[in-house]
Design a protein around this motif. Structure first.
Motif: not given
Ligand code: COA
Ligand code: MG
Length: 312
Positions: A255-266, A292-296, A298-306
């Motif tokens: 969850x922390x990595x996802x949050x950090x990635x979202x903040x980075x993208x923003x 690119x790291x942040x997008x990786x 987010x993509x992985x988290x979305x795929x797991x959710x899907x």
């Protein structure tokens, strides 16, 4: 990447053990490989094939990727493993896993046989291939092997056979850390795993870490999985139900990595809008590469959710 599949955890199931197979089908694990090779005694190969056919045709595997590990191509069993299983299960298999791959031509043999089987049996999908790199020769040729076939989806580090092949002095299967670190000043598999990861990733396919044999040592498993994940592996083989949820958790973004990635993208988006290529976030620099790291993540988290896979 040829096919988008989760491989945080690939559970090894000896195909001679029906009870294990049934249990594995209900575990909602990313991938299960039904083993015809080293976990099956020579006298049991035929029965094990029959179990696989029944299991793939009759059990409900949900979204679990169905893999069959055949015997190596230098045995008398391999051709029957492929032909008997694929002719009987048709679409109900996702991947053929080839052990002890030494040269790119090993992949070609199976690739060609699968093409013939798919044509002859009107199989409407393309069966994928995974391979084990577990010999010195295979590791030497891993770059060529990685690019050998569009069917190839993942390369796995076969840690036990590899140790034997190179003559490594080791007391346990799969230690990246734990006690084994004291016998070697560093991470003994760094070179081998990194070589495999670079080959796999340059070919756009996945890299999977090998087994951790001590199935009642979750801390050792965790350490070993975290190290290979840091080196770029997408998942790990497991041999026991105890290790499944750990692997599915460790190779998923936290969850922390996802949050950090979202903040980075923003933060990056805002920076770019103002004409800046590099911006700072909490004292750290972010530029196009970090995105690119942040997008990786987010993509992985979305795929797991899907795919609705368990992460703990
Ligand atoms: N897949 C599915 N179920 C498994 C399993 C596996 N790989 N390993 C164990 N189980 C099940 C057992 O059937 C048992 O189920 P139950 O509680 O419903 O009776 C439960 O998990 C606990 O098993 P346990 O008694 O702790 O293990 P064991 O002593 O029976 O077996 C091993 C230990 C290592 C022999 C076994 O886990 C195994 O064969 N693993 C796979 C080995 C393999 O495939 N090696 C080659 C590839 S690396
Ligand atoms: Mg092996």
């Amino acid at each position: 990447m040829s096919v988008n599949r989760l491989r945080r955890c690939e559970l090894a199931v000896p195909a001679s053990k029906w009870k294990f197979i049934e249990k594995a089908s209900k575990m909602n694990v990313d991938a299960v490989f039904l083993d015809l090779e080293d976990a099956v005694a020579p006298s049991e190969k035929g029965n094990a094939r029959k179990n696989i056919i029944t299991a793939l045709n009759e059990l409900d595997w949900g979204s679990t990727t169905r893999i069959v590990r055949i015997n190596s191509l230098d045995t008398e069993f391999a051709y029957k493993d492929i032909i008997e299983v694929v002719e009987a299960v048709k679409e109900n298999i996702d991947i053929i896993l080839i052990p002890k791959v030494n040269v790119a031509a090993d992949i070609y043999v199976v690739e060609t046989l699968l093409s013939q089987l798919e044509m002859a049996n009107n199989i409407s999908k393309r069966i994928g291939i995974e391979c084990l790199i577990e010999t010195a020769q295979g590791m030497m040729n891993v770059e060529e092997i990685a690019f050998s076939s569009p069917r190839l989806e993942a390369i796995i580090f076969g840690i036990a056979d590899y140790s034997a092949s190179i003559g490594a002095r080791t007391s346990a299967i799969g230690g990246h850390g734990g006690e084994e670190l004291f016998e070697y000043p560093g991470h003994r598999w760094n070179y081998a795993i990194s070589k495999m990861v670079v080959a796999a990733k340059s070919a756009g396919i996945q890299a999977i870490d090998g087994t951790y044999g001590a199935f009642d040592d979750p801390e050792g498993f965790r350490q070993s999985a975290l190290i290979s994940s840091a080196l770029g592996c997408d998942g790990k083989w497991v041999i026991h139900p105890n290790q499944v949820s750990l692997a599915q958790e460790i190779y998923a973004p936290t969850a922390e990595e996802i949050e950090r990635a979202e903040l980075m993208l923003e933060a990056y988006k805002e920076g770019v809008a103002k004409g800046a290529g590099a911006v700072s976030l909490n004292g750290k620099m972010i530029d196009a590469a970090s995105i690119k790291l942040a997008e990786n993540v987010i993509k992985k988290a979305e795929f797991i959710r899907e795919t609705n896979k368990i992460t703990n």
